[in-house]
Motif scaffolding. Sequence first.
Motif, PDB file in Angstrom:
ATOM      1  N   MET A 265       7.482  24.066 -52.912  1.00 30.19           N
ATOM      2  CA  MET A 265       8.221  22.855 -53.277  1.00 30.19           C
ATOM      3  C   MET A 265       8.187  21.866 -52.116  1.00 30.19           C
ATOM      4  N   PRO A 266       8.064  20.554 -52.422  1.00 23.25           N
ATOM      5  CA  PRO A 266       8.099  19.550 -51.359  1.00 23.25           C
ATOM      6  C   PRO A 266       9.453  19.535 -50.666  1.00 23.25           C
ATOM      7  N   THR A 267       9.449  19.142 -49.398  1.00 21.49           N
ATOM      8  CA  THR A 267      10.699  18.974 -48.661  1.00 21.49           C
ATOM      9  C   THR A 267      11.465  17.799 -49.245  1.00 21.49           C
ATOM     10  N   ALA A 268      12.792  17.911 -49.296  1.00 20.52           N
ATOM     11  CA  ALA A 268      13.614  16.825 -49.838  1.00 20.52           C
ATOM     12  C   ALA A 268      13.414  15.553 -49.021  1.00 20.52           C
ATOM     13  N   LYS A 269      13.182  14.453 -49.710  1.00 22.96           N
ATOM     14  CA  LYS A 269      12.981  13.162 -49.055  1.00 22.96           C
ATOM     15  C   LYS A 269      14.315  12.666 -48.526  1.00 22.96           C
ATOM     16  N   ARG A 270      14.360  12.274 -47.253  1.00 24.67           N
ATOM     17  CA  ARG A 270      15.602  11.838 -46.604  1.00 24.67           C
ATOM     18  C   ARG A 270      15.722  10.313 -46.729  1.00 24.67           C
ATOM     19  N   ILE A 271      16.738   9.876 -47.448  1.00 24.69           N
ATOM     20  CA  ILE A 271      16.849   8.471 -47.850  1.00 24.69           C
ATOM     21  C   ILE A 271      17.976   7.773 -47.103  1.00 24.69           C
ATOM     22  N   ALA A 272      17.686   6.564 -46.605  1.00 28.09           N
ATOM     23  CA  ALA A 272      18.730   5.652 -46.141  1.00 28.09           C
ATOM     24  C   ALA A 272      19.008   4.696 -47.292  1.00 28.09           C
ATOM     25  N   LEU A 273      20.220   4.742 -47.814  1.00 29.29           N
ATOM     26  CA  LEU A 273      20.590   3.948 -48.990  1.00 29.29           C
ATOM     27  C   LEU A 273      21.411   2.741 -48.537  1.00 29.29           C
ATOM     28  N   LEU A 274      20.821   1.571 -48.608  1.00 32.14           N
ATOM     29  CA  LEU A 274      21.503   0.336 -48.227  1.00 32.14           C
ATOM     30  C   LEU A 274      22.063  -0.328 -49.473  1.00 32.14           C
ATOM     31  N   GLY A 275      23.373  -0.559 -49.460  1.00 33.46           N
ATOM     32  CA  GLY A 275      24.036  -1.080 -50.656  1.00 33.46           C
ATOM     33  C   GLY A 275      24.500   0.058 -51.541  1.00 33.46           C
ATOM     34  N   ALA A 276      25.094   1.060 -50.913  1.00 32.70           N
ATOM     35  CA  ALA A 276      25.418   2.311 -51.618  1.00 32.70           C
ATOM     36  C   ALA A 276      26.488   2.149 -52.689  1.00 32.70           C
ATOM     37  N   THR A 277      27.343   1.127 -52.576  1.00 32.60           N
ATOM     38  CA  THR A 277      28.432   0.984 -53.543  1.00 32.60           C
ATOM     39  C   THR A 277      28.123  -0.044 -54.632  1.00 32.60           C
ATOM     40  N   GLY A 278      26.951  -0.655 -54.574  1.00 33.16           N
ATOM     41  CA  GLY A 278      26.570  -1.626 -55.598  1.00 33.16           C
ATOM     42  C   GLY A 278      25.953  -0.959 -56.815  1.00 33.16           C
ATOM     43  N   SER A 279      25.466  -1.766 -57.749  1.00 36.06           N
ATOM     44  CA  SER A 279      24.905  -1.212 -58.989  1.00 36.06           C
ATOM     45  C   SER A 279      23.625  -0.419 -58.716  1.00 36.06           C
ATOM     46  N   ILE A 280      22.787  -0.886 -57.796  1.00 31.30           N
ATOM     47  CA  ILE A 280      21.578  -0.144 -57.437  1.00 31.30           C
ATOM     48  C   ILE A 280      21.960   1.162 -56.758  1.00 31.30           C
ATOM     49  N   GLY A 281      22.946   1.098 -55.874  1.00 32.45           N
ATOM     50  CA  GLY A 281      23.412   2.311 -55.204  1.00 32.45           C
ATOM     51  C   GLY A 281      23.932   3.337 -56.189  1.00 32.45           C
ATOM     52  N   ALA A 282      24.730   2.885 -57.164  1.00 31.69           N
ATOM     53  CA  ALA A 282      25.300   3.799 -58.151  1.00 31.69           C
ATOM     54  C   ALA A 282      24.200   4.474 -58.971  1.00 31.69           C
ATOM     55  N   SER A 283      23.181   3.702 -59.374  1.00 33.89           N
ATOM     56  CA  SER A 283      22.079   4.284 -60.144  1.00 33.89           C
ATOM     57  C   SER A 283      21.259   5.250 -59.293  1.00 33.89           C
ATOM     58  N   THR A 284      21.092   4.930 -58.014  1.00 32.65           N
ATOM     59  CA  THR A 284      20.363   5.826 -57.111  1.00 32.65           C
ATOM     60  C   THR A 284      21.077   7.161 -56.979  1.00 32.65           C
ATOM     61  N   LEU A 285      22.384   7.127 -56.864  1.00 23.21           N
ATOM     62  CA  LEU A 285      23.157   8.363 -56.730  1.00 23.21           C
ATOM     63  C   LEU A 285      23.032   9.217 -57.997  1.00 23.21           C
ATOM     64  N   LYS A 286      22.970   8.585 -59.158  1.00 25.66           N
ATOM     65  CA  LYS A 286      22.758   9.333 -60.403  1.00 25.66           C
ATOM     66  C   LYS A 286      21.419  10.061 -60.376  1.00 25.66           C
ATOM     67  N   VAL A 287      20.396   9.372 -59.866  1.00 21.90           N
ATOM     68  CA  VAL A 287      19.065   9.979 -59.765  1.00 21.90           C
ATOM     69  C   VAL A 287      19.081  11.157 -58.804  1.00 21.90           C
ATOM     70  N   VAL A 288      19.725  10.973 -57.657  1.00 24.05           N
ATOM     71  CA  VAL A 288      19.779  12.037 -56.648  1.00 24.05           C
ATOM     72  C   VAL A 288      20.537  13.251 -57.185  1.00 24.05           C
ATOM     73  N   ARG A 289      21.570  13.001 -57.969  1.00 21.11           N
ATOM     74  CA  ARG A 289      22.319  14.129 -58.556  1.00 21.11           C
ATOM     75  C   ARG A 289      21.423  14.959 -59.479  1.00 21.11           C
ATOM     76  N   GLN A 290      20.470  14.312 -60.143  1.00 22.77           N
ATOM     77  CA  GLN A 290      19.570  15.038 -61.041  1.00 22.77           C
ATOM     78  C   GLN A 290      18.472  15.788 -60.289  1.00 22.77           C
ATOM     79  N   HIS A 291      18.190  15.363 -59.055  1.00 25.30           N
ATOM     80  CA  HIS A 291      17.102  15.984 -58.284  1.00 25.30           C
ATOM     81  C   HIS A 291      17.540  16.264 -56.844  1.00 25.30           C
ATOM     82  N   PRO A 292      18.584  17.076 -56.661  1.00 24.78           N
ATOM     83  CA  PRO A 292      19.071  17.335 -55.300  1.00 24.78           C
ATOM     84  C   PRO A 292      18.070  18.094 -54.436  1.00 24.78           C
TER      85      PRO A 292
END
Length: 380
Positions: free
Chosen positions: A1-28
């Motif tokens: 399995m590939p190593t988990a990609k380490r992400i810096a999330l800028l704008g974590a509380t905005g709409s893009i941030g919220a959608s990104t967190l949903k994606v990460v929850r599906q692929h931890p």
Amino acid sequence: MPTAKRIALLGATGSIGASTLKVVRQHPDRFRIAAAAVGRQWEKLLPILEEFQIPVAAAYDAEAAEKLSRVYKGKVLSGMEGLLAMVSDPGVDYVLNGLVGAIGCRPTLEAIKHGKTVGLANKETMVMAGDLINAALKANPKAAIIPIDSEHSAIFQCLAGRPANEIECIELTASGGPFREWPREKFAAITKADALKHPTWVMGEKITIDSATLMNKGLEVIEAHYLFGVDFDHVRVVIHPKSIVHSMVQFRDGSLMAQLGCPDMQVPILYALAHPERLKLDVPRLDLAEIGKLEFFTPDIDKFPCLRLAYEAGRKGGSAPAILNAANEVAVARFLAEKIHFTDIPKILERVLGGASIGPLSSLEDAVDADAWAREAAQS
């Protein structure tokens, strides 16, 4: 399995941030939030930091950073220096820039200089400094930009690496916003509440107003020019109210390719994070038989002059797009504060752009200076 990609999330509380967190929850197992940044909303960031066990946080606002540092045990950075330190950190593989406004430009450039891949949802980066960003990408071949705006993601997917000389035209789709069918004489009475009722997307306030004026599409035209190397005569806008076709590319052989999907930002975000793979995603599937028909219209630039102004600024080049973007940020903020009318937004932009001294951009400082001048001009 590939190593988990380490992400810096800028704008974590905005709409893009919220959608990104949903994606990460599906692929931890594939993605990990290694750092997260906000402008001022430290209280909304705190539960995100705790849920995802994020070791590094940043707040652009110094007071917000200070308050966050009192309650969060991890490392807390502050200001633009904090954002730049975050995106250049060797512990970060990937920068997802979901910041709103001109603030997002410098972190993008810094990430590129450090060879990072940037998932770009901050269109102002390319609008303010497209030539500088492209020069930085050329100088740092390990770095890359993968667009996240649904329209530019669609174009990126349709192109699949094909060269610019095979493109005949890019067709950017636009929902048309809430006022597509309103008569022009009613525009003077448009309220803030009216303008925030977007028909298909749930977004932050600034981008929602930009969608209502069609300035968002104008900025996307400029962004597409710099991202894909297509001149402005071959970047077109088409109104598509259902937001099912996210954009299209007309190739020189007569083929028209489009990317379709239900309007959900998780799709382009996952595509940008996992590229070139396509991972499973739990979002609604498109049923074309149920939809029945897809409609397209030509935009009315008399009703929506912001789109015309964006083309004008893009064709002028140099500092003009940065000036237009900054003036727009000021005008939209004033409209949201209910200090000006909806119809005043394009008037302010036209006055500022018409009175500007347009020059070339030899450095980011030139773009920043143009931005500052435009803000002051727009305020006055």
